[in-house]
Design a protein around this motif. Structure first.
Motif, PDB file in Angstrom:
ATOM      1  N   THR A   1       9.082  19.180   6.633  1.00 37.78           N
ATOM      2  CA  THR A   1       8.769  17.762   6.414  1.00 37.78           C
ATOM      3  C   THR A   1       8.850  17.475   4.920  1.00 37.78           C
ATOM      4  OG1 THR A   1       7.290  17.692   8.337  1.00 37.78           O
ATOM      5  CG2 THR A   1       6.977  15.987   6.669  1.00 37.78           C
ATOM      6  N   ARG A   2       9.320  16.302   4.566  1.00 48.04           N
ATOM      7  CA  ARG A   2       9.322  15.920   3.155  1.00 48.04           C
ATOM      8  C   ARG A   2       7.973  15.299   2.824  1.00 48.04           C
ATOM      9  NH1 ARG A   2      13.684  12.396  -0.450  1.00 48.04           N
ATOM     10  NH2 ARG A   2      12.564  12.606  -2.413  1.00 48.04           N
ATOM     11  N   TRP A   3       7.310  15.852   1.815  1.00 49.31           N
ATOM     12  CA  TRP A   3       5.993  15.377   1.391  1.00 49.31           C
ATOM     13  C   TRP A   3       6.130  14.686   0.042  1.00 49.31           C
ATOM     14  CZ3 TRP A   3       2.091  15.866   4.889  1.00 49.31           C
ATOM     15  CH2 TRP A   3       2.343  16.717   5.976  1.00 49.31           C
ATOM     16  N   VAL A   4       5.616  13.465  -0.026  1.00 53.05           N
ATOM     17  CA  VAL A   4       5.711  12.658  -1.237  1.00 53.05           C
ATOM     18  C   VAL A   4       4.300  12.276  -1.669  1.00 53.05           C
ATOM     19  CG1 VAL A   4       6.693  10.582  -2.270  1.00 53.05           C
ATOM     20  CG2 VAL A   4       7.916  11.729  -0.409  1.00 53.05           C
ATOM     21  N   PRO A   5       3.835  12.705  -2.864  1.00 52.57           N
ATOM     22  CA  PRO A   5       4.541  13.569  -3.809  1.00 52.57           C
ATOM     23  C   PRO A   5       4.596  15.005  -3.277  1.00 52.57           C
ATOM     24  CG  PRO A   5       2.300  13.237  -4.546  1.00 52.57           C
ATOM     25  CD  PRO A   5       2.477  12.353  -3.348  1.00 52.57           C
ATOM     26  N   GLU A   6       5.490  15.778  -3.834  1.00 53.83           N
ATOM     27  CA  GLU A   6       5.755  17.107  -3.296  1.00 53.83           C
ATOM     28  C   GLU A   6       4.529  18.016  -3.358  1.00 53.83           C
ATOM     29  OE1 GLU A   6       8.607  20.506  -4.813  1.00 53.83           O
ATOM     30  OE2 GLU A   6       9.757  18.871  -3.919  1.00 53.83           O
ATOM     31  N   ARG A   7       3.672  17.793  -4.360  1.00 54.52           N
ATOM     32  CA  ARG A   7       2.493  18.655  -4.503  1.00 54.52           C
ATOM     33  C   ARG A   7       1.544  18.540  -3.315  1.00 54.52           C
ATOM     34  NH1 ARG A   7       1.657  14.375  -8.176  1.00 54.52           N
ATOM     35  NH2 ARG A   7      -0.200  13.105  -7.729  1.00 54.52           N
ATOM     36  N   SER A   8       1.641  17.453  -2.554  1.00 54.28           N
ATOM     37  CA  SER A   8       0.741  17.294  -1.412  1.00 54.28           C
ATOM     38  C   SER A   8       1.032  18.313  -0.316  1.00 54.28           C
ATOM     39  CB  SER A   8       0.843  15.878  -0.849  1.00 54.28           C
ATOM     40  OG  SER A   8       2.142  15.605  -0.367  1.00 54.28           O
TER      41      SER A   8
END
Length: 979
Positions: free
Chosen positions: A511-518
C-alpha cells in the motif's frame, strides 16, 4: 501627488475617455459569509453532483472512501480539516477528468450514543436496564439520525460536494446486514473464537473497549509494597518463613492474586529487617528501603549488623531467581479461607524486570494479559471477582459488594484494601505514585483490565483466506527501503495458510502510505497488536449473530443458517435479531433448545471496518477497492487498521490502494483544543463571519501531514492570501472586459515577455499536476500545501508584481476605445490573460470552490458551473528553459532597479518610478528596459537613478524625449488616437 511636478489633474482628465480602464462587477470585498450559502443552494438546485457523474461516466474512476465521523454533535475543527482535504482531493481528481464520486457516511452505533441516551435517563432518574431493548435502540437510532442531519448541513456549508441524498449510515438496514454478513465470513473461515481473557474494560460504561477507544493521561495512584509469607521452597529451605515483597500501583488487584512471578536470571537479596526477612530484587533494594522509610514502617529500617558489609554496601544476596522454582507463599488474607487459603505458587515469567518495584510481581490472571498467559499453563484460571461495574461480586470473601475498583479513595492508603492489609501486617508501604494510565476517551474515566468471556478474531491462527498470488503494487513507491520491505514481505507472505497478521503486514507493504513515514506506525501496531476483541456488552449496535451449542461450546457454522440471518437483517435491520423467531432462523435441522443465542454487540470498529463492503463494493462492483483512505493519524490504530484487518480476513488484501494521514488541528499556541481551556476554534463561527473559502484556504496552505495550528493570526494570514488571489481574479476580469476570440494571437507571434509567462504557466501546471495526478509519479502527490503556495506565489509574484505591473501601460493605452483598434502587443497580452484566466480559475476551484464559481459566473453568466470543467489545456511545449533563464536574469535586474528607485520615492525626489532616469549595466535594444523598470529613459552604465528632465505625456503619463511640454502626447498615444 499635489507636491509633485506633474501636469495638472485637469490635463490628465482630458484624455480619460481615450484610455481603457478595466471594468468589472466582481467586487473587491468578498462577502463570502453571505454569498456562499446562495452558491451552495444553487449547486443543489442544479444537481451539480449528479451532472458530474453523468459527465464523467465511463472515465477512469478515483474512489476516495469516506471514513465515517461519529453522529453525535456539531462538527469541530478536526472534522472541518478532514472533510476539506477530502473535498479538495475529490474535486482535483474530477478536474483531471476522472469519475471521482464522493459518498459521505456516518458511524451511527456504539457507546457514545448509548451514553447520551443514558444521561437523559439519569436526569429523569430512570434505569436504562428497565427500558425494553427495542425502545432503547429506537431512541439511539433517533439520536443518531438527528445529528446526521445536523452534520450533513454543516459539511455542505463547507462546500463539500458529494452524494448527500444517499449517504451511507452504518445503521441502515442494508449496512447492518452487510456488517453481519462480514462477521459470518470470519465465522465460516474459522477466524472467530470465544475465550475468557483480560481485555480493556470500562467500569463506568460497563463494556469492553478497543485500543482505539483508549487514551492515556497522567494520574496519581497509590503504590504499595505487600509482603507474602513464603511457606514452601524446595530449592531454598532458608526462605520458608521469609516474606516475598511485591510492588503494585493497582491495590484493587490484590484480592484476586493467585501467584507470584519472578525472573529466573534476576538476582535477589534477602533483607533482615527487625524480626522479618524480605525477599526483593538486589538492584532495587535502595528504592525499596526508601519507600519503607517514607511510609508507616520506618522502624523496619533499623538494619541488623549482618545487613551491611565493611564497605557499607548491602550484603544480603540470596541468589538467582531460578532457586524460587517450586516455592509457594500464602495470601495476606489467607485467614479468610476458601480462595484465599490456597497456596500461591512462584512461577517464572519473562515479563518480570528490574525497571521498578521489587523484581517480584503479584499475578492476577483476571486483570493482566501477561498474568493470564503466565498462569494458564499451570491451570490457574480467572475467578471473575470484579463485576462489570467495578464492584467485587457480593459473594467474594474479601470486600464483596464493595468498590468501585477505579475509585482513588478505595485504593488509597486509608481505603479498605490498605486498611485490611495493614491490619494483617502485610502492608509495608503506601504512597502516591504519578504515572500514565489508560482512560476511556468517551467517559474520561479510568479503565481496567478485566477477564470476561469475549469474542475474538485471532491474529496468529493460519487461515484459509488466500493472499493474492500477485500482490497489488501501490504506485510510485519512492523509497528503496520501502521497496525492499515490500519485496521481503511479499516473499514472506506468499506461503501456505498465512495468518491474519501476516496477511495484514503483506498488505501494508503493498500500500502507498502518505507521508511515507506513516508506514512504520501502522506496521509496528499490527506487528504487536493482540487478538481483536470484537464483542461489547452493550445494546446499540449490530449483534454478534451466532448460535453456540450448549454442550460443545462451538458456534454453529452453517451457510444456510447464515444466509437466513443476513436476509432477516436486510428486512428488519439489527433489531430483527433481538425479536427474532430463532427457531425459524435455525431451520428444521437444529433445535433452539440446544443453542445459546449470542446477544453481545459488535465492536463499532468492526462496523466501520466493514464499510468498504457495503459502500465501495456494493456501489462499484465486487472486488473494487478504494484508491484512497484519508483520516487523522490516530486512525492507524482505528479505522485504517480495522478496515485493513477486516478486508485481509475476508479478502486476503487491503481495502485501499493508498492511505493519507493528516495531523491534528491545535490552537495557535500548539495546544490541544479543549472547552475547559477556552481555546476551541469553531469552524461554524469562522464560516458565519469570514466564509468557508477562508477556512479552506487555511487547510490547503498547511503542511497537514503534521499537527497544524489555527487561530486568529493564522486565519488572518489565510485571509490575506485569499484577498490577493481574489484581487488577481478581479484584475483579470477587468482586463478581459469585452475580450473577443478573434483578438487572439498565435504564440509564435507574441513578444518574449508573453512567451516567458506561458513558460512560467507551463512550469506551474507541471508542478500542480504533480500534486494532483498520481500517474505523474511525483513524490509531492497530495501535498496541497505545496499546490496552494505555488498557486499563490505565481499569482502574486509572477502576475501582480511583475507581468500585470509591466503591461498595465500597454493594457490602458495601446487601444483606441472609440474604434477598438489596438496594438499587436496588447492583443498578445490579452490572449495570455485569457489563457491565464482559464487556467487559474480551474486551479483554484478545488481550493476555494465558492470563489471560483463566483469568478467564472462573473465572466460567463450563463455558463455551466466551473466545477464541470476539466484540467486546463496548457501546452508543455510552452516550456522554454533558455527563455526562462534569460527572463530570470531580467527579473533580478528589475528587482535591483526597483531597490534603487524606492529611496527616491520615499524622499519624494520623484513622485513615481515614471519620473526616474535609470543608468544600469544592461544591453540596450535587447528589451524595453524602461517598460520593465516602469521608468523614464534607461541608459547603459553603472547603477544610478536621478529625476528625469523629460516632459510627461498627457495620456499615458510617461516621461519621454518626444514630449515637448507636460500634457502633450507622446508618439505612441498620437498613433493610437489616430487609428
Amino acid at each position: 501627488m499635489t507636491d509633485t511636478p506633474e501636469a495638472p489633474r485637469q490635463e490628465a482628465q482630458d484624455y480619460k475617455s481615450t484610455v481603457f480602464l478595466p471594468a468589472t462587477d466582481f467586487p473587491m470585498k468578498a462577502g463570502l459569509a453571505q454569498k456562499e450559502p446562495t452558491i451552495a443552494a444553487q449547486w443543489a438546485a442544479d444537481g451539480l453532483y449528479g451532472k458530474l457523474r453523468e459527465r464523467r461516466a465511463g472515465r477512469e474512476r478515483f474512489i476516495l472512501h469516506d471514513g465515517p465521523p461519529y453522529a453525535n454533535g456539531d462538527i469541530h475543527m478536526g472534522h472541518a480539516m478532514n472533510k476539506v482535504l477530502k473535498d479538495i482531493i475529490v474535486r482535483s481528481q474530477t478536474l483531471l477528468g476522472k469519475d471521482a464520486p464522493y459518498v459521505p457516511g456516518w458511524d451511527c452505533h456504539g457507546l457514545p450514543i448509548e451514553w447520551k441516551i443514558e444521561e437523559e435517563y439519569r436526569k429523569k432518574k430512570l434505569n436504562k436496564d428497565e427500558v425494553p431493548p427495542q425502545e432503547f435502540r429506537a431512541q439511539c437510532r433517533a439520536y443518531a439520525d438527528k445529528w446526521v442531519g445536523v452534520q450533513k448541513e454543516q459539511f455542505q456549508r463547507l462546500g463539500i460536494l458529494g452524494d448527500w441524498d444517499d449517504p451511507y449510515l452504518t445503521m441502515k438496514y442494508e449496512a447492518e446486514a452487510a456488517i453481519v454478513g462480514e462477521l459470518l465470513k470470519f465465522a465460516e473461515s474459522g477466524q472467530l473464537y470465544r475465550g475468557a481473557k483480560p481485555v480493556m474494560w470500562s467500569p463506568v460504561e460497563k463494556t469492553a473497549l478497543a485500543e482505539a477507544e483508549v487514551e492515556y493521561e497522567d494520574v496519581t495512584s497509590t503504590q504499595i509494597d505487600v509482603a507474602f509469607e513464603i511457606t514452601e521452597a524446595p530449592n531454598a529451605p532458608e526462605l520458608v518463613g521469609a516474606y516475598a515483597v511485591i510492588w503494585t500501583t493497582t491495590p484493587w488487584t490484590i484480592p484476586t492474586n493467585q501467584g507470584i512471578a519472578y525472573g529466573e536470571g534476576i538476582e535477589y537479596s534477602l533483607l533482615p529487617l527487625d524480626d522479618r526477612r524480605y525477599l526483593v530484587n538486589t538492584t532495587n533494594v535502595g528504592d525499596f528501603l526508601h519507600r519503607l522509610a517514607a511510609g508507616d514502617h520506618q522502624e523496619l529500617i533499623r538494619l541488623s549488623s549482618q545487613t551491611l558489609d565493611p564497605s557499607g554496601q548491602f550484603n544480603c544476596v540470596f541468589g538467582k531467581g531460578k532457586r524460587l522454582a517450586g516455592a509457594t507463599a500464602r495470601h495476606p488474607m489467607h485467614h479468610l479461607g476458601g480462595f484465599f487459603a490456597k497456596p500461591r505458587p512462584f512461577l517464572a515469567a519473562p515479563h518480570v524486570t528490574t525497571d521498578a518495584g521489587t523484581g517480584l510481581v503479584h499475578m492476577a490472571p483476571d486483570h493482566g494479559e501477561e498474568d493470564f498467559l503466565a498462569c494458564k499453563p499451570l491451570g490457574i484460571d480467572p475467578v471473575f471477582a470484579v463485576q462489570g461495574d467495578g464492584m467485587y461480586r457480593a459473594d467474594w470473601a474479601w470486600l464483596g459488594g464493595q468498590g468501585s475498583v477505579i475509585n482513588t479513595k478505595f485504593n488509597g492508603p486509608d481505603g479498605p484494601i490498605c486498611t485490611d492489609l495493614r491490619g494483617a501486617g502485610a502492608l509495608l508501604s503506601a504512597a502516591p505514585f504519578q504515572h500514565s494510565y489508560p482512560h476511556s476517551w468517551r467517559s474520561k474515566a479510568r479503565i481496567i483490565y478485566r477477564c470476561t468471556p469475549q469474542w475474538f478474531i485471532p491474529m496468529d491462527k493460519p487461515t484459509s483466506i488466500s493472499v493474492p498470488a500477485e500482490p497489488v503494487e501501490a504506485p510510485s513507491f519512492s523509497s528503496e527501503g520501502n521497496a525492499a520491505l515490500r519485496q521481503a514481505q511479499g516473499e514472506r507472505m506468499l506461503s501456505n495458510a498465512p495468518t491474519l497478521r501476516e496477511t495484514a503486514l503483506d498488505a501494508i507493504a503493498h500500500t502507498r502510505w502518505v507521508p511515507e513515514r506513516s508506514t512504520n506506525r501502522i506496521r509496528s501496531m499490527v506487528e504487536g497488536r493482540p487478538d481483536w476483541v470484537i464483542s461489547r456488552q452493550r445494546a446499540w449496535g449490530v449483534p454478534i449473530a451466532l448460535y453456540v451449542h450448549r454442550q460443545s461450546g462451538e458456534y454453529l457454522n452453517n451457510p444456510a443458517v447464515n444466509a437466513r440471518i443476513v436476509e432477516a437483517f436486510k428486512a428488519g435491520g439489527a433489531d430483527a435479531w433481538f425479536g427474532a423467531d430463532h427457531q425459524a432462523l435455525l431451520g428444521p435441522d437444529y433445535a433452539l433448545a440446544d443453542y445459546e443465542v449470542v446477544n453481545d454487540i459488535l465492536d463499532v470498529w468492526f462496523d466501520s471496518g466493514s464499510t468498504h463492503s457495503f459502500v465501495v463494493e456494493a456501489r462499484y462492483g465486487e472486488g473494487v477497492r478504494a484508491d484512497l483512505y484519508l483520516e487523522g493519524s490516530d486512525q492507524h490504530r482505528g479505522w485504517f487498521q480495522s478496515s485493513l484487518l477486516e478486508s485481509c480476513g475476508t479478502r486476503g488484501r487491503a481495502p485501499y490502494e493508498a492511505v493519507l494521514t493528516h495531523g491534528f488541528a491545535l490552537d495557535q499556541s500548539g495546544r490541544k483544543m479543549s472547552k475547559s481551556l477556552g481555546n476551541v476554534v469553531d469552524p461554524l463561527k469562522i464560516m458565519s463571519e469570514s466564509g468557508a473559502d477562508i477556512l479552506r484556504m487555511w487547510v490547503a496552505s498547511t503542511d497537514y501531514f503534521d499537527d497544524v495550528k489555527v487561530g486568529k493570526e493564522v486565519l488572518a494570514g489565510a485571509s490575506d492570501a485569499y484577498r490577493k488571489l481574489r484581487n488577481t481574479f478581479r484584475y483579470l476580469l477587468g482586463a478581459l472586459a469585452d475580450f473577443r476570440e478573434d483578438e487572439k494571437v498565435a504564440v509564435s507571434d507574441m513578444p518574449e515577455l508573453e512567451r516567458y509567462m506561458l513558460h512560467r504557466l507551463a512550469e506551474l501546471d507541471a508542478e500542480l499536476k504533480g500534486v494532483v495526478d498520481r500517474a505523474a509519479g511525483s513524490e509531492s502527490w497530495l501535498e496541497f500545501g505545496r499546490y496552494t503556495r505555488a498557486l499563490n506565489d505565481f499569482a502574486n509574484s509572477d502576475l501582480s508584481a511583475f507581468f500585470f505591473d509591466i503591461r498595465k501601460d500597454c493594457l490602458y493605452c495601446d487601444v483606441n476605445p472609440a474604434t477598438g483598434a489596438q496594438t499587436d502587443k496588447r492583443r498578445a497580452y490579452r490572449t495570455v490573460l485569457d489563457t491565464l484566466f482559464h487556467a487559474l480559475v480551474r486551479y483554484a476551484a478545488p481550493i476555494i470552490p465558492f470563489t471560483a464559481e463566483e469568478v467564472w459566473k462573473s465572466r460567463f453568466p450563463g455558463a455551466d458551473s466551473v466545477h464541470l470543467l476539466e484540467w486546463p489545456e496548457v501546452d508543455a511545449g510552452w516550456k522554454n528553459e533558455t527563455l526562462g533563464d534569460k527572463w530570470a536574469r531580467i527579473r533580478n535586474t528589475r528587482a535591483l532597479a526597483t531597490e534603487r528607485i524606492e529611496p527616491l520615492r520615499r524622499e519624494k525626489v520623484v513622485g513615481s518610478s515614471l519620473e526616474a532616469e535609470v543608468y544600469a549595466p544592461v544591453e540596450l535594444g535587447d528589451v524595453d528596459w524602461s517598460e520593465l523598470f516602469i521608468s523614464a529613459t534607461v541608459h547603459k552604465g553603472e547603477w544610478k537613478v536621478e529625476k528625469t528632465t523629460h516632459h510627461k505625456c498627457g495620456r499615458c503619463w510617461r516621461h519621454l524625449p518626444e514630449v515637448t511640454q507636460d500634457g502633450d502626447l507622446c508618439d505612441r498615444c498620437e498613433t493610437v488616437l489616430a487609428q
